[in-house]
Design a protein around this motif. Structure first.
Motif, mmCIF file in Angstrom:
data_model
loop_
_atom_site.group_PDB
_atom_site.id
_atom_site.type_symbol
_atom_site.label_atom_id
_atom_site.label_comp_id
_atom_site.label_asym_id
_atom_site.label_seq_id
_atom_site.Cartn_x
_atom_site.Cartn_y
_atom_site.Cartn_z
ATOM 1 N N TYR A 1 -10.756 71.333 51.253
ATOM 2 C CA TYR A 1 -10.976 70.972 49.790
ATOM 3 C C TYR A 1 -11.773 70.036 49.380
ATOM 4 C CZ TYR A 1 -6.596 73.675 49.303
ATOM 5 O OH TYR A 1 -5.819 74.963 49.313
ATOM 6 N N ALA A 2 -12.202 69.107 50.453
ATOM 7 C CA ALA A 2 -13.221 68.182 50.043
ATOM 8 C C ALA A 2 -14.585 68.372 50.741
ATOM 9 C CB ALA A 2 -12.863 66.777 50.890
ATOM 10 N N ILE B 1 -13.452 64.525 60.822
ATOM 11 C CA ILE B 1 -13.848 64.721 59.690
ATOM 12 C C ILE B 1 -15.351 63.947 59.606
ATOM 13 C CG2 ILE B 1 -13.651 63.775 57.361
ATOM 14 C CD1 ILE B 1 -10.786 64.184 57.708
ATOM 15 N N PHE C 1 -8.485 69.150 54.647
ATOM 16 C CA PHE C 1 -9.367 68.132 53.963
ATOM 17 C C PHE C 1 -10.899 68.761 54.131
ATOM 18 C CE2 PHE C 1 -12.351 64.646 53.991
ATOM 19 C CZ PHE C 1 -11.907 63.750 53.217
ATOM 20 N N SER C 2 -11.307 69.451 55.228
ATOM 21 C CA SER C 2 -12.526 70.015 55.188
ATOM 22 C C SER C 2 -12.516 71.262 53.796
ATOM 23 C CB SER C 2 -12.889 70.625 56.529
ATOM 24 O OG SER C 2 -12.014 71.933 56.738
ATOM 25 N N CYS D 1 -2.438 66.588 62.594
ATOM 26 C CA CYS D 1 -3.700 66.063 62.533
ATOM 27 C C CYS D 1 -4.696 67.255 62.160
ATOM 28 C CB CYS D 1 -4.209 65.460 63.692
ATOM 29 S SG CYS D 1 -3.177 63.890 63.774
ATOM 30 N N ALA E 1 -4.595 68.558 58.987
ATOM 31 C CA ALA E 1 -5.000 67.684 57.614
ATOM 32 C C ALA E 1 -6.448 67.776 57.899
ATOM 33 C CB ALA E 1 -4.604 66.202 58.325
ATOM 34 N N VAL E 2 -7.074 67.751 59.023
ATOM 35 C CA VAL E 2 -8.448 68.045 59.084
ATOM 36 C C VAL E 2 -9.044 69.302 58.295
ATOM 37 C CG1 VAL E 2 -10.473 68.663 60.472
ATOM 38 C CG2 VAL E 2 -8.875 66.840 61.140
ATOM 39 N N LEU F 1 -8.074 62.164 63.324
ATOM 40 C CA LEU F 1 -8.477 62.560 61.773
ATOM 41 C C LEU F 1 -10.074 62.034 61.421
ATOM 42 C CD1 LEU F 1 -4.909 61.550 60.103
ATOM 43 C CD2 LEU F 1 -5.647 63.868 60.279
ATOM 44 N N SER G 1 -12.564 71.391 64.404
ATOM 45 C CA SER G 1 -11.249 71.276 64.362
ATOM 46 C C SER G 1 -10.645 71.882 65.690
ATOM 47 C CB SER G 1 -10.735 72.356 63.206
ATOM 48 O OG SER G 1 -11.173 71.745 61.985
#
Lengths: 374, 311
Positions: free
Chosen positions: A250-251, A29, A247-248, A240, A243-244, A25, A188
């Motif tokens: 939305y963040a 990121i 995250f990428s 995982c 999640a990555v 994770l 990813s």
């Protein structure tokens, strides 16, 4: 039921291991953030244009030209060009050389002479283009005036009113990935493939911690143990990756397109391929040799797959080499899906990944059955 | 009735014969000591009983049923406590026991009940949430046992269950073994600690070079070696001690030095003590005590195999 128990236990074990969080994770990121930020310029689609300052000397006596020039000057001033009439005794060329102006133009009855900056070439080219367009329109209007003054007037009015000395065009910049977009995809798929490292430990870790003995002594077949562990490992690594990706998205606002379902399906097959590949290698090479071979392969495949920098315009042998990287297949398919809207690009890769995974899993299952212990 | 019956069991690894035509039986309710030096064939035999290794020749029956033909039945009725700790350090004690018990088909409330029961039995009931990495060596050994008993096997194989632990934990484990036995489990117990085997085992087999070379109760085994005696000589300064010279004395079978005590196994009918003392005086070794030992399992093992159990 035993398969499910083993899979759940495997997933629990993975998520209790700090290394899973760090490696699967945090690592991707951070890579997306670092590479995406550091290499922003390499992916920039546009060119920024600075201030455009035009110094001019208008010594034309032709009233028609004066009128046209004034109209032109107003029009380009409205588009951000700062026009400054040269005061008497000013050497316009020197002023441009000194970088005080982008360009210098001398207008007289015989035409326009243009001197552009050698430093601000883009800005000076833009002004040159505007002046060329003005000269063309003026010449056209002057020629038309000899036949029909109304037509000449119309040409000038249209030219000035439309502000069309330079027409903006676009190469559809929204459909090309920025650096964050690119590395979100590349990292990813790379991390998805790194699942082979944890897969290589699936059975070996049991042997190392001696729990393989207890598992083998239990009334569970080797295939059930094998299936449970493969499902657990694949699911953990896939979670995982999900999640990555999220995250990428939305963040970092990475572009993952409009078909996340197929994106995830493709990434799932990459994880499955990696897990089966990792397991397969541990049964082809003995001991630590499997890990070494895997590490070398993953590094080379990452490089060829474009995980560290984009591989573009590859040709000949190098192109064939890059096509051997599973990450390259996945990255190309994802790029095609996201940026060309080509959903069909995903399916051959999904099929290929699944077929190779099935071959490796079948090989391991047969080998495992033949062996006395694990 | 025999819980376990081994007939003409052979295991080969290539040309090497690890277990050679072995015959053995374990009776119901027994704590059966299985002794052998490293490489004697003990672990290979245990691994075949546990279905971890394939049998080259011969057969094994558990409760009258062939373990190869009825592998699932055999596995359901055997609990194995391996010599090495076989637990997941990152999982709690409860999760460890529950996971392994689940593999034996226990589900739901029964699984919970048996897991708690097994943890309570080994004295880890109050530590069920703790991770084994926070446990002492003795606690880990006890968890290792709990993982093997939650499914209530008829036969428990304990391979060196007390290796490397403190005396208190060892006593706890030995008491647990006795209690399991009283609860109806038959136990195969291997250990390098001869005094443990002597203390808890009802019958013992000694294996050497893949064969059973002696089998019986402690008394039966000790009676085998009435023709030997063991002399222990305490010494204070053993720097100049010549063990080889002692071995050359008539009637002596073996000599070893353990913590300032020379342990000599000799033929019983030869009176050679004076020669031994003379040799020690010659070596200028200071003698603190001399005593003749009653035969024990260690002597039996040494006499039969020519090796120390810890070799």
């Amino acid at each position: 039921m035993n398969v499910l128990s083993i899979a759940i236990f495997e997933i629990k074990g993975h998520f209790r291991d700090k290394r899973t969080f760090v490696f699967m994770l945090a690592f991707p990121i951070v890579l997306i953030l670092i590479l995406g930020t550091a290499l922003t310029n390499a992916f920039h689609n546009g060119i920024s244009v600075g201030d455009m300052k035009l110094l001019y000397q208008n010594s034309a006596s032709n009233p028609q030209l004066q009128t046209y020039w004034n109209g032109f000057a107003n029009a380009i001033a409205g588009q951000g060009v700062e026009l400054t009439p040269a005061s008497p005794g000013t050497d316009g060329r020197e002023a441009v050389k000194d970088n005080r102006y982008t360009a210098y133009a001398e207008i007289d009855d015989s035409g326009i002479r243009f001197y552009g900056s050698g430093r601000e070439t883009i800005e000076s080219n833009v002004i040159q283009g505007m002046l060329t367009a003005f000269a063309d329109k003026y010449n056209l209007a002057a020629a038309a005036a000899k036949i029909s003054p109304e037509a000449a007037q119309a040409i000038v009015v249209n030219a000035v009113a439309g502000g069309s000395f330079i027409r903006e065009t676009s190469l559809d910049p929204d459909r090309k990935p920025g650096s964050i977009d690119y590395y979100a995809i590349a990292e990813s798929t790379m991390i998805a493939f790194y699942a082979c490292m944890s897969a290589s430990n699936l059975i070996r870790a049991e042997v190392r911690r001696k729990t393989a003995l207890r598992l083998a002594a239990a009334p569970v077949s080797k295939l059930e143990i094998f299936a449970g562990k493969v499902i657990g490992c694949t699911f953990t690594n896939f979670l995982c990756i999900v999640a990555v990706v999220l995250f990428s998205k939305y963040a970092f606002n990475a572009n993952w397109g409009d078909h996340l379902g197929i994106v995830f399906l493709l990434l799932f097959t990459v994880v499955l391929l990696a897990v089966s590949f990792g397991l397969g290698l541990t049964y082809i090479f003995k001991g630590e040799a499997a890990n070494s071979v895997m590490l070398i392969f993953v590094q080379i495949a990452s490089l060829l797959g474009g995980a560290y920098f984009p591989i573009e315009d590859a040709s000949g042998f190098f192109d064939r080499l890059t096509n051997l990287s599973p990450m390259r297949w996945a990255n190309n398919a994802l790029m095609n899906m996201i940026y060309n809207g080509d959903l069909k690009a995903a399916f051959p890769v999904i099929g290929l990944n699944a077929a190779i995974a099935a071959a490796f899993l079948a090989f391991v299952a047969v080998t495992l059955r033949k062996r006395e212990a694990f | 009735m025999n819980v376990l019956e081994i007939r003409n069991l052979t295991k080969k690894f290539g040309d090497f014969i690890a277990v050679d035509n072995m015959n053995l039986s374990v009776r119901e309710g027994e704590i059966f000591g299985f002794l052998g030096a490293n490489g004697a064939g003990k672990s290979t035999t245990i691994n075949m009983i546990s279905s971890l290794l394939r049998i080259t020749k011969g057969e094994i029956e558990l409760l009258g049923r062939n373990i190869v033909k009825e592998s699932k039945f055999a596995k359901m009725n055997i609990g194995i406590v391996p010599q090495d700790l076989a637990i997941y350090e990152e999982m709690s004690a409860y999760e460890n026991v529950s996971f392994f018990a689940g593999l034996y088909g226990l589900r739901g409330s029964l699984l919970k009940e048996r897991t708690v029961e097994a943890l309570d039995f080994v004295g880890l009931g109050d530590k069920h949430k703790a991770l084994p990495k926070s446990f002492s060596g003795g606690m880990k050994r006890r968890l290792n046992i709990a993982c093997a008993i939650a499914h209530r096997p008829k036969l428990i194989i304990m391979d060196e269950p007390t290796v490397g632990i403190d005396p208190q934990s060892r006593n706890y484990i030995l008491n647990s073994v006795r209690m399991l036995n009283r609860m109806g489990c038959s136990i195969i117990y291997t250990s390098h600690y001869m005094e443990e085997v002597e203390e808890i085992c009802t019958r013992i087999a000694i294996v050497d070079h893949g064969k059973i070379i002696a089998e019986g109760t402690k008394e039966q085994l000790k009676s085998i070696i009435t023709d030997t005696k063991e002399i222990w000589i305490g010494v204070k300064k053993e720097d100049a001690l010549d063990l080889e010279a002692l071995k050359r004395i008539s009637g002596i079978i073996s000599v070893r030095l353990e913590e300032q005590t020379i342990k000599i196994v000799s033929k019983a009918e030869i009176n050679n003590l004076n020669w031994i003392i003379q040799q020690l005086i010659k070596d200028q070794v200071e003698i603190s005590s001399v005593e003749e030992q009653a035969p024990n399992l260690e002597t039996v093992f040494l006499t039969l195999t020519g090796r120390n159990l810890r070799d």
